[in-house]
Scaffold this motif. Structure first.
Motif, short mmCIF file in Angstrom:
data_model
loop_
_atom_site.label_atom_id
_atom_site.label_comp_id
_atom_site.label_asym_id
_atom_site.label_seq_id
_atom_site.Cartn_x
_atom_site.Cartn_y
_atom_site.Cartn_z
N ALA A 10 0.78 -1.34 0.08
CA ALA A 10 0.02 -0.12 -0.14
C ALA A 10 0.85 1.23 0.02
CB ALA A 10 -0.91 0.05 1.00
N ALA A 11 2.01 1.37 0.91
CA ALA A 11 2.80 2.45 0.97
C ALA A 11 3.55 2.70 -0.48
CB ALA A 11 3.87 2.29 2.21
N THR A 12 4.07 1.59 -1.09
CA THR A 12 4.71 1.77 -2.24
C THR A 12 3.82 2.08 -3.25
OG1 THR A 12 5.88 -0.25 -1.63
CG2 THR A 12 5.97 0.26 -3.99
N GLY A 13 2.59 1.56 -3.40
CA GLY A 13 1.58 1.91 -4.45
C GLY A 13 1.29 3.61 -4.26
N PHE A 14 1.15 3.97 -2.97
CA PHE A 14 1.01 5.36 -2.68
C PHE A 14 2.29 6.33 -3.04
CE2 PHE A 14 1.37 9.27 0.16
CZ PHE A 14 0.05 9.99 -0.22
N LEU A 15 3.45 6.05 -2.63
CA LEU A 15 4.63 6.78 -3.00
C LEU A 15 4.98 6.80 -4.47
CD1 LEU A 15 7.00 5.72 0.23
CD2 LEU A 15 5.67 7.73 -0.48
N GLY A 16 4.32 5.77 -5.27
CA GLY A 16 4.62 5.37 -6.90
C GLY A 16 3.76 6.30 -7.55
N ALA A 17 2.67 6.46 -7.04
CA ALA A 17 1.61 7.53 -7.61
C ALA A 17 1.87 8.82 -7.38
CB ALA A 17 0.12 7.32 -7.17
N TRP A 18 2.52 9.15 -6.27
CA TRP A 18 2.94 10.46 -5.72
C TRP A 18 4.31 10.88 -6.70
CZ3 TRP A 18 7.01 12.42 -2.20
CH2 TRP A 18 7.00 13.82 -1.69
N LEU A 19 5.02 10.06 -6.97
CA LEU A 19 6.29 10.29 -7.55
C LEU A 19 6.02 10.45 -9.21
CD1 LEU A 19 9.37 10.35 -7.90
CD2 LEU A 19 9.28 7.77 -8.45
N ILE A 20 4.94 9.74 -9.39
CA ILE A 20 4.41 9.83 -11.03
C ILE A 20 3.69 11.32 -11.11
CG2 ILE A 20 2.67 9.13 -12.64
CD1 ILE A 20 3.58 6.17 -11.86
N PHE A 21 3.08 11.62 -9.97
CA PHE A 21 2.37 12.75 -10.22
C PHE A 21 3.45 14.13 -10.11
CE2 PHE A 21 1.02 16.70 -7.46
CZ PHE A 21 0.02 17.07 -8.26
N LEU A 22 4.52 13.99 -9.28
CA LEU A 22 5.49 15.03 -9.31
C LEU A 22 6.43 15.21 -10.51
CD1 LEU A 22 7.06 14.46 -5.68
CD2 LEU A 22 5.78 16.49 -6.72
N LEU A 23 6.57 14.05 -11.38
CA LEU A 23 7.38 13.82 -12.51
C LEU A 23 6.40 14.44 -13.50
CD1 LEU A 23 9.07 10.33 -12.33
CD2 LEU A 23 10.20 12.66 -12.36
N GLY A 24 5.27 14.20 -13.60
CA GLY A 24 4.18 14.86 -14.52
C GLY A 24 3.98 16.50 -14.40
N ALA A 25 4.21 16.77 -13.24
CA ALA A 25 4.26 18.42 -12.85
C ALA A 25 5.43 18.78 -13.39
CB ALA A 25 4.18 18.45 -11.47
N TRP A 26 6.66 18.38 -13.03
CA TRP A 26 7.97 18.73 -13.61
C TRP A 26 8.01 18.81 -14.99
CZ3 TRP A 26 11.97 15.88 -16.04
CH2 TRP A 26 13.13 16.74 -16.12
N VAL A 27 7.28 17.75 -15.84
CA VAL A 27 7.53 17.87 -17.28
C VAL A 27 6.72 18.80 -17.74
CG1 VAL A 27 6.81 16.44 -19.34
CG2 VAL A 27 8.05 15.17 -17.47
N SER A 28 5.32 18.96 -17.42
CA SER A 28 4.42 20.14 -17.73
C SER A 28 5.01 21.48 -17.31
CB SER A 28 2.98 19.85 -17.11
OG SER A 28 3.09 20.34 -15.80
N ASP A 29 5.60 21.68 -16.28
CA ASP A 29 6.30 22.98 -16.22
C ASP A 29 7.45 23.42 -17.04
OD1 ASP A 29 4.77 24.10 -13.98
OD2 ASP A 29 6.25 23.25 -12.60
N SER A 30 8.09 22.03 -17.34
CA SER A 30 9.31 22.49 -18.49
C SER A 30 8.77 22.61 -19.78
CB SER A 30 10.25 21.46 -18.41
OG SER A 30 9.65 20.44 -18.89
N LEU A 31 7.61 22.10 -20.19
CA LEU A 31 7.00 22.24 -21.45
C LEU A 31 6.49 23.67 -21.70
CD1 LEU A 31 5.20 18.89 -22.21
CD2 LEU A 31 7.31 19.94 -23.27
#
Length: 168
Positions: A10-31
């Protein structure tokens, strides 16, 4: 039933989703980020009106307004009045009949119980009195039983009066 492996998943799933969210925010900011952050010159400026006062609009006189009246357009405005008024002589409804109202004495319709507020304002439904009444009935005759809010556009008021004059 609940062990450490379930908690780890459960913790790995939550942290993995949070990591994907942060990476998506970083990519959209750079675009979509221009990178200036207010330090560069604006590419396009929109002209803003000056603070100088606008030229005053000349108000038309009552004669000029009534000269522009169109009874055909007033018939369309009449649809707002139709819910409470009739044009047939003697056919009172919520409001008195309006056949011959232009030039008629205020409170002159037999069989209709007028509020006293109307007769205190004027004696006759002249075009000018109708114009002022149709603009805001409650303001022109405080205490009137007519609950209609009024016609905002002066064109609607003069067109309606022109239409009502055709029934004199």
């Amino acid at each position: 039933m609940f062990d450490t492996m379930t908690l780890t998943k459960a913790a790995t799933g939550f942290l993995g989703a949070w990591l994907i969210f942060l990476l998506g925010a970083w990519v959209s900011d750079s675009l979509y980020d221009i990178g200036h952050h207010g330090k560069g010159e604006q590419a396009y400026s929109i002209a803003v009106e000056s603070d100088a006062p606008a030229e005053p609009v000349e108000e038309l006189t009552m004669e000029e307004k009534f000269a522009q009246a169109d009874a055909g357009r007033g018939e369309r405005v009449w649809s707002k009045c139709r819910a409470c008024h009739q044009l047939e002589v003697g056919a009172n409804a919520t409001g008195p009949y309006l056949h011959g109202v232009v030039g008629r004495e205020i409170g002159a319709v037999d069989g209709f119980n007028y509020s006293g507020a109307l007769s205190e304002q004027a004696d006759v439904w002249s075009p000018e009195n109708l114009y002022a009444f149709l603009e805001d009935p409650q303001d022109w005759a405080p205490g009137t039983s007519m609950s209609y809010a009024g016609l905002d556009a002066w064109e609607d008021r003069v067109n309606l009066i022109a239409y009502l004059e055709t029934f004199n």
